[in-house]
Write a protein that holds these residues in place. Structure first.
Motif, PDB file in Angstrom:
ATOM      1  N   LEU A 199       0.865  -1.185   0.000  1.00 32.72           N
ATOM      2  CA  LEU A 199       0.000   0.000   0.000  1.00 32.72           C
ATOM      3  C   LEU A 199       0.901   1.234   0.000  1.00 32.72           C
ATOM      4  O   LEU A 199       2.121   1.132   0.070  1.00 32.72           O
ATOM      5  CB  LEU A 199      -0.879   0.005   1.261  1.00 32.72           C
TER       6      LEU A 199
ATOM      7  N   GLU B  89      -2.768   7.770  -4.035  1.00 30.07           N
ATOM      8  CA  GLU B  89      -3.872   6.976  -4.608  1.00 30.07           C
ATOM      9  C   GLU B  89      -4.438   7.784  -5.771  1.00 30.07           C
ATOM     10  O   GLU B  89      -4.901   8.899  -5.583  1.00 30.07           O
ATOM     11  CB  GLU B  89      -4.979   6.767  -3.566  1.00 30.07           C
TER      12      GLU B  89
ATOM     13  N   GLU C  32      -6.539   7.075  -9.568  1.00 28.32           N
ATOM     14  CA  GLU C  32      -7.110   6.078 -10.496  1.00 28.32           C
ATOM     15  C   GLU C  32      -6.292   5.892 -11.761  1.00 28.32           C
ATOM     16  O   GLU C  32      -6.255   4.810 -12.336  1.00 28.32           O
ATOM     17  CB  GLU C  32      -8.528   6.500 -10.879  1.00 28.32           C
TER      18      GLU C  32
END
Ligand SMILES: Cc1ncc(COP(=O)(O)O)c(C=O)c1O
Length: 480
Positions: A328, A332, A334
Motif C-alpha cells: 500500500l 492513490e 485512479e
C-alpha cells in the motif's frame, strides 16, 4: 562497487566492441555451434578463487575469448532451431539501457515511464494483430509458457465456481479444457500446475494439423452429458510442430454456443495475423477472450518477452490482484494502474523497452517485411524438397515452420532412423543448427525460419549441409 566514470565508459566500449565483432564476424561464420561438452564449459567458466577479485576489463576479455565459442549463436541465419527469433539490434541496446535504469515494475510509482510504456506496447501489439477491444488490457511476461499458465488461470477463475480462490478446485465439478493434439506442452504443464489435471485437457484429433471442429463439438456435448464442466477451448494460431493455424472463427462460434472461454495461443504465429494475405487464416482471433503473443519469437525482439492480453482487463485483475499492507502507500490515483495487479510477478524488469524500441525504430512495416521474408524462406525450402529426390516434404508451410524428411537409401534403415541420426550429426557438424521432431510417430527434420536476416543463399547452404551430413549418416549405418 561502482567504477570511476572513465573506467565505466571504457568497460561499456569494450562490451560494445565484443558485440559488434559477433555481429560482423559470426552471423555467417564457419560454425555457429561448437558441440562442446558440459565439462569443457564448466572448466572455462568456473571460479577458482571466490575471494579474489578480477579486473572487470579482464572479465569482459574472458567473455570475448570464450562466450560465443560455447554458445549457440541464434542471431545467425544458419540457426533454424525450435521457434527462436534471431533478435534485432535495437533490442540489444534496449537491454543495456534497461539494466542501467534498473526499474522495478511492480507499482506505478516504482516505475512510472516503464508502466506507461508497457501499456503502450500492449496496445501496439494488440493493434498489430487485430485484437481490438475497448476494455482490453494485458501484461508482459517472460515467455509463452508463463503466458499460457496465466491465460488458463484466468479461464479457470472466470468460468470456475466463485469459491475457487479460497477452496481450490476441490468441490468444483471436474473442469475440462479442449485443444488440438498439436498443443504446446506448456498447456499440459499449466493444467497440472493449476490443479485442473492434464487428464482434463482434452486433446482433439487434427485434420491437416488443425483441430477437427466436428470431433471437438461431439466431445464437448458428451462431456456435458457425463457430468464434466467444460470451461474453455484453446485455439492455436501457429502450432509448434508445423506452424498450422486452427479454424479460429469456428472455434469462436463453438465457444459462444456452449458459453465457453475462448483462448488463443498465438505465442508464435500471432504476428502473422498482421499480414493482409493471411487475414482470412487468422479470422476469429479478435473474438478470443484472451490471447498470448511472444514478441521474442516473431516480432524479432531479443529474449525474454511474451504477453498476455485479455478482452476485458478486469478478468486479469480478478485473477491476479492481491495487495498486502507493504504494497500500500503512495498517492492513490485512479490513473495510476499498478501492473502487479495484472500478473503473477511482483518485481519485474523493463521488458517493454525493447518492444517499444523495436516498434518505434522499425515500424509495423519492417516487422511485417521480416515476417513475409520468413514465410517465403520456408516455402522456398518446401520447393527444394519437392524437386530434390533426396527429400520428402511433410506439409506445405502455412507460416515459417517446415518439416520434411531425408529419404533413406539404405536397405533396412528407415527414414525415421536416418532423420534421427541426421539431427544428432548436425550438432557435430556445427555449420547450421536445427531441431528435429516427430510427425505421425516418425522422426523428421524441422526448420524454423524466423530470422529476418535469412535469404535464399542461406536456405541453399542449409540443404547442401543436410545432404553432406545425410551421406555421413548413411555411411554410419552401412559401416556399422
Ligand atoms: C504455440 C506455442 N505456445 C507456447 C510456446 C511456449 O513459449 P516459450 O518458449 O516462450 O515459453 C511455444 C514455444 O515454442 C509455442 O510454439
Amino acid at each position: 562497487m561502482d567504477f570511476s566514470n572513465k573506467k565505466f565508459r571504457k568497460l561499456l566500449n569494450q562490451s560494445y566492441e565484443m558485440i559488434e565483432e559477433w555481429y560482423s564476424n559470426n552471423l555467417r561464420g564457419e560454425k555457429i555451434y561448437n558441440n562442446t561438452t558440459p565439462n569443457e564449459i564448466k572448466k572455462v567458466f568456473k571460479l577458482i578463487n571466490k575471494n579474489k577479485k578480477t579486473d572487470p576489463s579482464d572479465v569482459i576479455s574472458h567473455l570475448k575469448k570464450n562466450l560465443i565459442k560455447h554458445s549457440n549463436f541464434n542471431p545467425s541465419p544458419n540457426y533454424y532451431g525450435y521457434i527462436t527469433g534471431g533478435g534485432n539490434q535495437i533490442g540489444i541496446l534496449a537491454e543495456f539501457i534497461k539494466s542501467a535504469l534498473n526499474q522495478n515494475n511492480l507499482k506505478w510509482h516504482s516505475a512510472p515511464a516503464n508502466t506507461e510504456i508497457e501499456k503502450i506496447t500492449i496496445d501496439w501489439i494488440s493493434e498489430f494483430i487485430g485484437y481490438n477491444h475497448k476494455k482490453r488490457g494485458g501484461v508482459l511476461v517472460s515467455g509463452g509458457s508463463i503466458a499460457n499458465l496465466m491465460n488458463i488461470a484466468v479461464m479457470r477463475k472466470i468460468k470456475g465456481e466463485g469459491f475457487l480462490s479460497k477452496e481450490g478446485v476441490y468441490g468444483n465439478q471436474k473442469m475440462r479444457v479442449y485443444v488440438s493434439e498439436e498443443a504446446h506442452s506448456s498447456i499440459d504443464k499449466a493444467m497440472d500446475i493449476l490443479g485442473l489435471g492434464s487428464d482434463n485437457l482434452i486433446k482433439i484429433k487434427t485434420k491437416n494439423f488443425k483441430i477437427d471442429s466436428n470431433l471437438l463439438k461431439k466431445k464437448i456435448n458428451e462431456d456435458f452429458k457425463t457430468g464434466y464442466k467444460p470451461i474453455g477451448i484453446i485455439g492455436i494460431a501457429g502450432t509448434t510442430n508445423t506452424g498450422s493455424v486452427d479454424p479460429l472463427k469456428i472455434l469462436a462460434k463453438i465457444c459462444k454456443e456452449f458459453d465457453l472461454w475462448f483462448m488463443v495461443d498465438a505465442a508464435y504465429g500471432g504476428p502473422a495475423a498482421s499480414i493482409k494475405k493471411l487475414k482470412k487464416m487468422f479470422e476469429g482471433i479478435g473474438s478470443a477472450d484472451s490471447i498470448l503473443v511472444n514478441p521474442h519469437k516473431w516480432m524479432f525482439v531479443p529474449f525474454e518477452v511474451a504477453c498476455v492480453i485479455v478482452k476485458d482487463k478486469e478478468a486479469l485483475k480478478k485473477t491476479f490482484s492481491l495487495i498486502p499492507e507493504y504494497l500500500l502507500g503512495g498517492i492513490e490515483n485512479e490513473d495510476r494502474d499498478d501492473l502487479m495487479n495484472y500478473s503473477i510477478q511482483l518485481s519485474k524488469d523493463f521488458k517493454a523497452l525493447k518492444v517499444w524500441m523495436t516498434i518505434k525504430t522499425y515500424g509495423y512495416k519492417k516487422i511485417k517485411k521480416g515476417i513475409k521474408n520468413d514465410i517465403s524462406m520456408a516455402r522456398y525450402a518446401y520447393k527444394i524438397t519437392e524437386n530434390d529426390p533426396s527429400f520428402i516434404p511433410i506439409h506445405f508451410p502455412e507460416l515459417s515452420i517446415f518439416c520434411f524428411k531425408y529419404k533413406s537409401k539404405i536397405k533396412g534403415v528407415s527414414d525415421s532412423l536416418i532423420n534421427k541420426k541426421i539431427t544428432e550429426m548436425i550438432e557435430d557438424d556445427g555449420r547450421v543448427f536445427f531441431s528435429g521432431t516427430k510427425i505421425n510417430n516418425e522422426h523428421v527434420l524441422r526448420i524454423n525460419c524466423v530470422n529476418h536476416r535469412r535469404n535464399k543463399h542461406d536456405i541453399k547452404f542449409l540443404f547442401k549441409v543436410i545432404k553432406e551430413v545425410g551421406l555421413k549418416a548413411e555411411s554410419f549405418f552401412t559401416k556399422g
